[in-house]
Design an enzyme around this catalytic site. Structure first.
Site, PDB file in Angstrom:
ATOM      1  N   GLN A  53     -16.702   6.464   1.016  1.00 31.26           N
ATOM      2  CA  GLN A  53     -15.285   6.183   1.226  1.00 31.26           C
ATOM      3  C   GLN A  53     -14.970   5.953   2.695  1.00 31.26           C
ATOM      4  O   GLN A  53     -14.194   5.058   3.043  1.00 31.26           O
ATOM      5  CB  GLN A  53     -14.455   7.362   0.680  1.00 31.26           C
ATOM      6  CG  GLN A  53     -12.964   7.230   0.821  1.00 31.26           C
ATOM      7  CD  GLN A  53     -12.419   7.833   2.118  1.00 31.26           C
ATOM      8  OE1 GLN A  53     -13.162   8.420   2.906  1.00 31.26           O
ATOM      9  NE2 GLN A  53     -11.147   7.666   2.352  1.00 31.26           N
TER      10      GLN A  53
ATOM     11  N   PRO B  32     -11.120  10.576  -1.302  1.00 25.95           N
ATOM     12  CA  PRO B  32      -9.691  10.334  -1.080  1.00 25.95           C
ATOM     13  C   PRO B  32      -9.338   8.861  -1.295  1.00 25.95           C
ATOM     14  O   PRO B  32     -10.081   7.971  -0.880  1.00 25.95           O
ATOM     15  CB  PRO B  32      -9.478  10.727   0.383  1.00 25.95           C
ATOM     16  CG  PRO B  32     -10.658  11.584   0.734  1.00 25.95           C
ATOM     17  CD  PRO B  32     -11.787  11.070  -0.091  1.00 25.95           C
TER      18      PRO B  32
ATOM     19  N   LYS C 215      -4.056  13.033  -2.709  1.00 28.36           N
ATOM     20  CA  LYS C 215      -4.742  12.402  -1.585  1.00 28.36           C
ATOM     21  C   LYS C 215      -4.978  13.389  -0.450  1.00 28.36           C
ATOM     22  O   LYS C 215      -6.081  13.472   0.103  1.00 28.36           O
ATOM     23  CB  LYS C 215      -3.953  11.208  -1.062  1.00 28.36           C
ATOM     24  CG  LYS C 215      -4.714  10.380  -0.028  1.00 28.36           C
ATOM     25  CD  LYS C 215      -3.802   9.638   0.918  1.00 28.36           C
ATOM     26  CE  LYS C 215      -3.268  10.550   1.997  1.00 28.36           C
ATOM     27  NZ  LYS C 215      -2.546   9.842   3.070  1.00 28.36           N
TER      28      LYS C 215
ATOM     29  N   ASN D 144       2.759   9.069   4.979  1.00 29.71           N
ATOM     30  CA  ASN D 144       3.482   7.848   5.389  1.00 29.71           C
ATOM     31  C   ASN D 144       3.444   7.609   6.891  1.00 29.71           C
ATOM     32  O   ASN D 144       4.393   7.048   7.460  1.00 29.71           O
ATOM     33  CB  ASN D 144       4.939   7.905   4.913  1.00 29.71           C
ATOM     34  CG  ASN D 144       5.048   7.926   3.402  1.00 29.71           C
ATOM     35  OD1 ASN D 144       4.399   7.153   2.712  1.00 29.71           O
ATOM     36  ND2 ASN D 144       5.855   8.844   2.887  1.00 29.71           N
TER      37      ASN D 144
ATOM     38  N   ASP E 167      -6.460   6.377  -0.288  1.00 32.92           N
ATOM     39  CA  ASP E 167      -5.236   6.032   0.432  1.00 32.92           C
ATOM     40  C   ASP E 167      -5.022   4.523   0.314  1.00 32.92           C
ATOM     41  O   ASP E 167      -5.719   3.834  -0.434  1.00 32.92           O
ATOM     42  CB  ASP E 167      -5.321   6.488   1.889  1.00 32.92           C
ATOM     43  CG  ASP E 167      -6.245   5.624   2.721  1.00 32.92           C
ATOM     44  OD1 ASP E 167      -7.109   4.924   2.146  1.00 32.92           O
ATOM     45  OD2 ASP E 167      -6.100   5.625   3.953  1.00 32.92           O
TER      46      ASP E 167
END
Length: 308
Positions: free
Chosen positions: A278, A239, A222, A130, A241
Protein backbone atom coordinates in the site's frame (compact mmCIF):
# COMPACT_ATOMS: atom_id res chain seq x y z
CA UNK A 1 14.54 28.70 18.31
CA UNK A 2 17.56 27.74 20.37
CA UNK A 3 20.45 26.16 18.54
CA UNK A 4 20.73 22.41 19.02
CA UNK A 5 24.09 20.95 20.04
CA UNK A 6 24.55 18.22 17.47
CA UNK A 7 27.06 15.42 17.24
CA UNK A 8 29.13 15.12 14.07
CA UNK A 9 27.68 13.23 11.09
CA UNK A 10 28.16 9.46 11.31
CA UNK A 11 27.44 6.53 8.97
CA UNK A 12 24.06 4.84 9.43
CA UNK A 13 24.39 1.32 8.14
CA UNK A 14 21.26 -0.31 6.74
CA UNK A 15 20.93 -3.76 5.21
CA UNK A 16 19.39 -2.15 2.13
CA UNK A 17 20.44 1.31 0.94
CA UNK A 18 17.87 4.12 0.82
CA UNK A 19 18.37 6.52 -2.12
CA UNK A 20 17.77 10.26 -1.62
CA UNK A 21 14.40 10.19 -3.41
CA UNK A 22 13.18 7.31 -1.31
CA UNK A 23 14.42 8.98 1.87
CA UNK A 24 12.38 12.08 1.07
CA UNK A 25 9.25 9.98 0.49
CA UNK A 26 9.95 7.98 3.65
CA UNK A 27 10.18 11.07 5.85
CA UNK A 28 7.49 13.21 4.21
CA UNK A 29 5.16 10.72 2.55
CA UNK A 30 2.27 10.53 4.98
CA UNK A 31 3.62 8.00 7.48
CA UNK A 32 4.98 10.41 10.08
CA UNK A 33 4.38 14.15 10.32
CA UNK A 34 7.40 15.21 12.38
CA UNK A 35 10.19 15.49 9.81
CA UNK A 36 11.27 18.60 7.92
CA UNK A 37 13.81 19.13 5.18
CA UNK A 38 16.65 21.52 5.96
CA UNK A 39 18.40 23.84 3.51
CA UNK A 40 21.34 21.42 3.22
CA UNK A 41 19.02 18.59 2.14
CA UNK A 42 19.09 16.74 5.46
CA UNK A 43 15.94 15.67 7.30
CA UNK A 44 15.44 16.64 10.94
CA UNK A 45 12.74 15.05 13.01
CA UNK A 46 11.47 13.86 16.36
CA UNK A 47 10.16 10.35 16.99
CA UNK A 48 9.12 9.49 20.50
CA UNK A 49 11.59 11.39 22.69
CA UNK A 50 14.44 11.13 20.20
CA UNK A 51 15.68 13.95 17.98
CA UNK A 52 17.81 13.05 14.96
CA UNK A 53 18.93 14.27 11.54
CA UNK A 54 19.43 12.01 8.52
CA UNK A 55 20.91 12.71 5.10
CA UNK A 56 22.01 10.90 1.96
CA UNK A 57 25.73 10.78 1.28
CA UNK A 58 27.88 9.11 -1.40
CA UNK A 59 28.68 6.25 1.00
CA UNK A 60 25.05 5.79 2.14
CA UNK A 61 22.92 7.34 4.86
CA UNK A 62 24.45 9.49 7.60
CA UNK A 63 22.90 10.65 10.84
CA UNK A 64 23.51 12.86 13.84
CA UNK A 65 21.72 13.49 17.11
CA UNK A 66 21.84 15.73 20.13
CA UNK A 67 25.01 15.47 22.17
CA UNK A 68 24.54 13.20 25.16
CA UNK A 69 21.64 11.26 23.63
CA UNK A 70 23.24 7.84 23.95
CA UNK A 71 20.28 5.81 22.68
CA UNK A 72 19.65 7.89 19.55
CA UNK A 73 21.46 5.63 17.09
CA UNK A 74 19.78 2.46 18.35
CA UNK A 75 16.40 4.22 18.27
CA UNK A 76 16.99 5.46 14.73
CA UNK A 77 18.14 2.06 13.47
CA UNK A 78 14.96 0.47 14.80
CA UNK A 79 12.83 3.31 13.39
CA UNK A 80 14.30 2.80 9.90
CA UNK A 81 14.34 -1.02 9.96
CA UNK A 82 18.12 -1.10 9.69
CA UNK A 83 18.26 -4.89 10.05
CA UNK A 84 16.20 -5.38 6.89
CA UNK A 85 13.16 -7.36 8.04
CA UNK A 86 10.98 -5.42 5.60
CA UNK A 87 13.46 -5.90 2.76
CA UNK A 88 12.69 -9.61 2.90
CA UNK A 89 8.94 -8.96 3.01
CA UNK A 90 9.20 -6.56 0.08
CA UNK A 91 10.94 -9.22 -1.96
CA UNK A 92 8.08 -11.63 -1.21
CA UNK A 93 5.38 -9.23 -2.52
CA UNK A 94 3.79 -10.30 -5.85
CA UNK A 95 5.70 -7.71 -7.90
CA UNK A 96 6.93 -10.30 -10.40
CA UNK A 97 3.37 -11.01 -11.58
CA UNK A 98 1.99 -7.53 -10.90
CA UNK A 99 3.45 -4.82 -13.18
CA UNK A 100 1.64 -2.05 -11.28
CA UNK A 101 3.30 -2.97 -8.01
CA UNK A 102 6.57 -3.60 -9.83
CA UNK A 103 6.61 -0.04 -11.21
CA UNK A 104 5.73 1.46 -7.80
CA UNK A 105 8.39 -0.61 -6.07
CA UNK A 106 11.00 0.38 -8.66
CA UNK A 107 10.13 4.08 -8.20
CA UNK A 108 11.01 3.96 -4.49
CA UNK A 109 13.62 1.25 -3.82
CA UNK A 110 14.19 0.69 -0.13
CA UNK A 111 10.93 2.36 0.96
CA UNK A 112 9.92 1.04 4.36
CA UNK A 113 7.22 1.44 6.99
CA UNK A 114 8.62 3.57 9.82
CA UNK A 115 8.52 1.90 13.25
CA UNK A 116 6.56 4.57 15.10
CA UNK A 117 5.31 4.66 18.65
CA UNK A 118 1.53 3.97 18.87
CA UNK A 119 1.00 7.23 20.78
CA UNK A 120 2.73 9.21 18.03
CA UNK A 121 0.81 7.48 15.24
CA UNK A 122 -2.56 7.89 16.94
CA UNK A 123 -2.10 11.63 17.49
CA UNK A 124 -0.89 12.15 13.92
CA UNK A 125 -3.75 10.29 12.28
CA UNK A 126 -6.39 11.82 14.56
CA UNK A 127 -5.26 15.10 12.97
CA UNK A 128 -5.35 13.72 9.44
CA UNK A 129 -9.08 13.82 8.66
CA UNK A 130 -9.65 15.80 5.42
CA UNK A 131 -6.19 17.36 5.58
CA UNK A 132 -3.10 17.31 3.38
CA UNK A 133 0.27 16.16 4.71
CA UNK A 134 1.61 19.71 5.10
CA UNK A 135 -1.47 20.76 7.09
CA UNK A 136 -1.18 17.74 9.36
CA UNK A 137 2.48 18.56 9.99
CA UNK A 138 1.50 22.10 11.04
CA UNK A 139 -1.09 20.82 13.52
CA UNK A 140 1.22 18.18 15.00
CA UNK A 141 4.10 20.68 15.30
CA UNK A 142 1.83 23.15 17.11
CA UNK A 143 0.63 20.48 19.54
CA UNK A 144 4.22 19.55 20.34
CA UNK A 145 5.38 23.15 20.75
CA UNK A 146 2.47 24.19 22.98
CA UNK A 147 1.92 21.06 25.05
CA UNK A 148 4.90 18.72 24.60
CA UNK A 149 7.99 18.07 26.70
CA UNK A 150 11.10 20.04 25.59
CA UNK A 151 13.87 17.89 24.14
CA UNK A 152 16.49 20.58 23.58
CA UNK A 153 17.33 22.89 20.71
CA UNK A 154 13.76 24.18 20.59
CA UNK A 155 12.33 20.75 19.78
CA UNK A 156 9.50 19.06 21.70
CA UNK A 157 8.02 15.59 22.04
CA UNK A 158 4.36 15.11 21.30
CA UNK A 159 2.15 15.86 24.31
CA UNK A 160 0.93 13.22 26.71
CA UNK A 161 -2.76 12.37 26.84
CA UNK A 162 -2.90 14.13 30.20
CA UNK A 163 -1.58 17.36 28.66
CA UNK A 164 -4.11 17.14 25.82
CA UNK A 165 -7.02 16.36 28.15
CA UNK A 166 -6.34 19.37 30.37
CA UNK A 167 -5.57 21.83 27.53
CA UNK A 168 -8.15 24.61 27.23
CA UNK A 169 -10.05 25.34 24.05
CA UNK A 170 -7.94 28.39 23.21
CA UNK A 171 -4.74 26.33 23.12
CA UNK A 172 -6.28 23.63 20.94
CA UNK A 173 -7.80 26.23 18.59
CA UNK A 174 -4.34 27.78 18.24
CA UNK A 175 -3.14 24.42 16.90
CA UNK A 176 -5.54 24.72 13.92
CA UNK A 177 -7.26 21.49 14.89
CA UNK A 178 -10.84 22.57 14.18
CA UNK A 179 -13.32 19.77 14.89
CA UNK A 180 -10.38 17.38 15.42
CA UNK A 181 -9.77 18.99 18.83
CA UNK A 182 -12.83 17.16 20.18
CA UNK A 183 -11.46 13.85 18.84
CA UNK A 184 -8.08 14.40 20.48
CA UNK A 185 -9.55 15.47 23.80
CA UNK A 186 -12.09 12.64 23.81
CA UNK A 187 -9.44 10.05 22.99
CA UNK A 188 -7.12 11.52 25.62
CA UNK A 189 -9.77 11.24 28.33
CA UNK A 190 -10.63 7.69 27.29
CA UNK A 191 -7.02 6.49 27.25
CA UNK A 192 -6.10 8.19 30.53
CA UNK A 193 -8.31 5.57 32.16
CA UNK A 194 -6.14 2.88 30.52
CA UNK A 195 -2.51 3.76 31.34
CA UNK A 196 -1.30 0.54 29.68
CA UNK A 197 -3.48 0.96 26.60
CA UNK A 198 -0.62 0.58 24.10
CA UNK A 199 0.50 -2.73 25.61
CA UNK A 200 -3.09 -3.95 25.82
CA UNK A 201 -3.79 -3.01 22.20
CA UNK A 202 -0.51 -4.55 21.02
CA UNK A 203 -1.49 -7.91 22.53
CA UNK A 204 -4.61 -8.12 20.36
CA UNK A 205 -4.99 -9.89 17.03
CA UNK A 206 -5.14 -7.39 14.19
CA UNK A 207 -8.91 -7.64 13.67
CA UNK A 208 -9.51 -7.03 17.38
CA UNK A 209 -6.93 -4.22 17.37
CA UNK A 210 -8.77 -2.46 14.54
CA UNK A 211 -12.06 -2.84 16.41
CA UNK A 212 -10.57 -1.48 19.63
CA UNK A 213 -9.04 1.50 17.84
CA UNK A 214 -12.40 2.32 16.26
CA UNK A 215 -13.94 2.58 19.71
CA UNK A 216 -11.93 5.81 20.17
CA UNK A 217 -13.43 9.19 19.22
CA UNK A 218 -12.64 10.20 15.67
CA UNK A 219 -11.15 6.85 14.67
CA UNK A 220 -12.85 5.32 11.65
CA UNK A 221 -11.69 2.39 9.50
CA UNK A 222 -9.00 4.32 7.61
CA UNK A 223 -7.46 5.95 10.69
CA UNK A 224 -7.58 2.63 12.57
CA UNK A 225 -5.81 0.88 9.68
CA UNK A 226 -3.15 3.61 9.58
CA UNK A 227 -2.50 3.40 13.32
CA UNK A 228 -2.35 -0.39 13.16
CA UNK A 229 0.15 -0.23 10.29
CA UNK A 230 2.35 2.68 11.31
CA UNK A 231 1.99 2.55 15.10
CA UNK A 232 1.69 -1.17 15.82
CA UNK A 233 3.68 -2.57 12.90
CA UNK A 234 0.78 -4.65 11.56
CA UNK A 235 2.08 -4.94 8.00
CA UNK A 236 -1.02 -6.87 6.96
CA UNK A 237 -3.12 -3.73 7.55
CA UNK A 238 -4.15 -2.04 4.27
CA UNK A 239 -5.34 1.57 4.78
CA UNK A 240 -7.57 2.87 1.99
CA UNK A 241 -7.42 6.65 1.53
CA UNK A 242 -8.22 8.77 -1.52
CA UNK A 243 -4.82 8.10 -3.13
CA UNK A 244 -5.19 4.36 -2.73
CA UNK A 245 -8.76 4.48 -4.07
CA UNK A 246 -7.45 6.35 -7.11
CA UNK A 247 -4.50 3.99 -7.56
CA UNK A 248 -6.65 0.86 -7.42
CA UNK A 249 -9.29 2.38 -9.70
CA UNK A 250 -6.90 3.78 -12.32
CA UNK A 251 -4.15 1.15 -12.38
CA UNK A 252 -6.12 -1.97 -11.45
CA UNK A 253 -9.49 -1.03 -12.92
CA UNK A 254 -11.33 -1.37 -9.61
CA UNK A 255 -13.69 1.52 -10.32
CA UNK A 256 -16.72 1.89 -8.07
CA UNK A 257 -15.44 -0.43 -5.36
CA UNK A 258 -16.20 0.57 -1.78
CA UNK A 259 -13.27 1.14 0.62
CA UNK A 260 -14.07 -2.08 2.51
CA UNK A 261 -13.99 -4.04 -0.76
CA UNK A 262 -10.70 -2.40 -1.76
CA UNK A 263 -9.24 -3.25 1.64
CA UNK A 264 -10.35 -6.86 1.17
CA UNK A 265 -8.73 -6.93 -2.27
CA UNK A 266 -5.49 -5.42 -0.96
CA UNK A 267 -5.11 -7.98 1.79
CA UNK A 268 -5.93 -10.90 -0.52
CA UNK A 269 -3.80 -9.76 -3.46
CA UNK A 270 -0.72 -8.51 -1.62
CA UNK A 271 -0.66 -10.90 1.32
CA UNK A 272 1.11 -10.63 4.68
CA UNK A 273 2.88 -7.37 3.78
CA UNK A 274 -0.14 -5.68 2.19
CA UNK A 275 0.56 -2.48 4.14
CA UNK A 276 4.02 -2.23 2.61
CA UNK A 277 2.53 -2.69 -0.87
CA UNK A 278 0.00 0.00 0.00
CA UNK A 279 2.79 2.45 0.81
CA UNK A 280 4.49 1.79 -2.53
CA UNK A 281 1.19 2.39 -4.36
CA UNK A 282 0.35 5.47 -2.27
CA UNK A 283 3.76 7.04 -2.92
CA UNK A 284 3.77 6.31 -6.64
CA UNK A 285 0.17 7.48 -7.10
CA UNK A 286 0.55 10.83 -5.36
CA UNK A 287 3.74 11.56 -7.30
CA UNK A 288 2.30 10.55 -10.67
CA UNK A 289 4.60 7.54 -11.09
CA UNK A 290 2.11 4.68 -11.10
CA UNK A 291 1.97 2.29 -14.06
CA UNK A 292 -1.41 1.50 -15.56
CA UNK A 293 -0.55 -1.95 -16.85
CA UNK A 294 -3.31 -4.52 -16.54
CA UNK A 295 -3.08 -7.36 -14.04
CA UNK A 296 -5.19 -10.45 -13.51
CA UNK A 297 -7.74 -9.56 -10.85
CA UNK A 298 -10.46 -11.32 -8.88
CA UNK A 299 -14.10 -10.43 -9.32
CA UNK A 300 -15.56 -7.68 -7.20
CA UNK A 301 -16.37 -9.17 -3.79
CA UNK A 302 -19.99 -9.18 -2.79
CA UNK A 303 -21.07 -7.20 0.22
CA UNK A 304 -21.97 -9.51 3.11
CA UNK A 305 -25.69 -10.02 3.59
CA UNK A 306 -27.11 -8.81 6.89
CA UNK A 307 -28.13 -11.49 9.34
CA UNK A 308 -31.86 -12.08 9.64
Amino acid sequence: MASAEWTSWRPLRLVEDVPAGTLAEQMDGGQSFRWSREADGSWVGVFGHTLAAVRSAPQGLEWRGLKGATQAEADLRRYLDAEGAQARLSEALPWRSDPVLRSARAAYPGLRILRQDPHEALIGFLCSSNKRILQIRVMVAALAAKLGEPLGGGFHALPSWQAIARADDAVLRACSLGYRAAYLRGTAKQLLARPRWAEEFAALETSALLEELQSLPGVGPKVAACVALFGFGRLESFPVDTWVVQALADAYGLCGWKPAQLEQFGKAHFGAAAGLAQQFLFSAARNGLLSRAAVSLPKKPKRPRPRK
